[in-house]
Design a protein around this motif. Structure first.
Motif, mmCIF file in Angstrom:
data_model
loop_
_atom_site.group_PDB
_atom_site.id
_atom_site.type_symbol
_atom_site.label_atom_id
_atom_site.label_comp_id
_atom_site.label_asym_id
_atom_site.label_seq_id
_atom_site.Cartn_x
_atom_site.Cartn_y
_atom_site.Cartn_z
ATOM 1 N N CYS A 1 -1.730 2.324 -4.517
ATOM 2 C CA CYS A 1 -2.935 3.111 -4.271
ATOM 3 C C CYS A 1 -2.998 4.218 -5.320
ATOM 4 N N LYS B 1 -7.467 10.673 -7.106
ATOM 5 C CA LYS B 1 -7.545 10.149 -5.744
ATOM 6 C C LYS B 1 -8.525 10.956 -4.886
ATOM 7 N N HIS C 1 -7.891 -1.509 2.047
ATOM 8 C CA HIS C 1 -8.762 -0.501 2.654
ATOM 9 C C HIS C 1 -9.625 -1.135 3.743
ATOM 10 N N GLU D 1 -3.241 -3.343 -2.327
ATOM 11 C CA GLU D 1 -2.325 -2.250 -2.653
ATOM 12 C C GLU D 1 -0.882 -2.748 -2.507
ATOM 13 N N ASP E 1 -1.468 5.882 1.380
ATOM 14 C CA ASP E 1 -1.774 4.535 1.889
ATOM 15 C C ASP E 1 -0.578 3.582 1.990
ATOM 16 N N GLN F 1 -0.790 0.576 4.551
ATOM 17 C CA GLN F 1 -1.585 -0.628 4.263
ATOM 18 C C GLN F 1 -1.088 -1.313 2.992
HETATM 19 MN MN MN Z 1 -5.701 3.504 -1.149
#
Ligand code: MN
Ligand code: PEP
Length: 340
Positions: free
Chosen positions: A105, A134, A277, A303, A314, A317
């Motif tokens: 990410c 970001k 996401h 990711e 993140d 995920q």
């Molecule tokens: Mn991300």
């Protein structure tokens, strides 16, 4: 375009409408008039795209205005039946072969980026992702390394021989993205409808491919409108579906595969699915990614972190070694769908 007069609007109103159309450059010969018992319909033959339909809709005697042709016709398969193919620096062709984008990410350090990118590359990724800027919900969270991150990304790109994608958040960063030769410029979900920013990107002199992510509240029409804005200045546009926010609290977002299938059937821009996401849940990422390919997507963006438990952004995920199992399954489904 068809203009529908209100019920029982008489001849006077029809003539007023004809005069108004004439003022706007639509001559009487272009009109087809159908007078039914209740409604009168006025059809305009030929290109009516220059007419401001809102002004006609606002007329007191007009019930509605119907556009017949696709407002996004430049993106439509009717005019451009084949999927747009975008060729990257390593020869990879997005839209003509399966695109697998993997990487962290956020870029946290050179080592972290290199290890994560290598893991992704060894699993079969043909493009590396990594965020240097970001957009975080909380401004106190890690915001990315900025220019330093782009430096690392360009180094990793060279050492692995793979093109890279990174998010650009502001027009003032265009020179940096040019300097570090970012292969694909990502427009994040939050900027999907930032028209001033999209226009600035469309005006870049030597543009790179742009990947536009659909905002979690953005309708299909708005998404295609934003894509068309970019496309008029730079035809190398890739669309990315990354899910909607819903009242469901288990999932961060819910991937909208209707959009993927619909866009792929009707429009020619390549579509990438982001199941990371699109769910926010590591365990769901592989299945949703495969479903995205089955729905017709040209590729996945996932990711990948070499150590998700330590990720600054993140991690929940992000895949690590599981990514290696996902890629061959994605290839198999893609082959069944596209024969390539
Ligand atoms: Mn991300
Ligand atoms: C990302 O892909 O790094 C990202 C921030 O995603 P999104 O814009 O879809 O939230």
């Amino acid at each position: 375009m068809i203009i529908q007069l209100k019920a029982h609007a008489g001849q006077n109103y029809l003539e007023r409408l004809i005069r108004q159309l004439d003022k706007d450059g639509v001559v009487r010969q272009r009109l087809d008039i159908y007078a039914g018992d209740t409604y009168t319909l006025v059809g305009i033959k030929g290109d009516a795209s220059q007419l401001n339909e809102d002004l006609y809709r606002a007329l007191s005697y007009v019930l509605d205005v119907h556009r017949i042709s696709d407002p996004f016709k430049e993106l439509s398969r009717q005019f451009h039946p084949k999927t747009t193919v975008i060729r990257l620096s390593n020869g990879h062709r997005i839209g003509a072969e399966l695109t697998i984008i993997g990487g962290p990410c956020a870029i946290e350090s050179y080592q972290q980026l290199y290890k994560s990118a290598k893991l992704a590359a060894e699993a079969g990724a043909n493009v590396i992702r990594g965020g240097a800027f970001k957009p975080r919900t909380l401004h106190r969270s890690f915001q990315g390394l900025g220019e330093e991150g782009l430096k690392y990304l360009s180094k990793v790109s060279q050492s692995l021989g793979l093109p890279v994608v990174s998010e650009i958040m502001d027009a003032s960063d265009i020179p940096l993205f040019e300097q570090y030769q970012v292969d694909i410029w990502q427009v994040g979900a939050r900027n999907c409808l930032n028209y001033a920013f999209l226009d600035a990107l469309a005006q870049v002199k030597h543009p790179r491919p742009v990947m536009l992510k659909r905002g979690d509240h953005v309708s299909l029409e708005e998404f295609l409108g934003a894509a068309l804005r970019l496309y008029e200045g730079n035809p190398q546009v890739i669309l990315c579906e990354r899910g909607d926010k819903t009242p469901d609290r288990v999932h961060r977002n819910v991937l909208n595969l209707n959009n993927v299938a619909f866009i792929k059937q009707n429009y020619h821009l390549p579509v990438i699915v982001d199941p990371s996401h699109g769910s926010g849940v590591r365990k769901l990422v592989p299945d949703l990614g495969l479903a995205g390919i089955a729905a017709g997507a040209d590729g996945l963006m996932v990711e990948v972190h070499h150590n998700p438990e330590k990720a600054l952004c993140d991690g929940a995920q992000s895949l690590s070694r599981e990514f290696k199992d996902l890629v061959p399954l994605a290839r198999a489904i893609y082959k069944l769908k596209c024969g390539a």
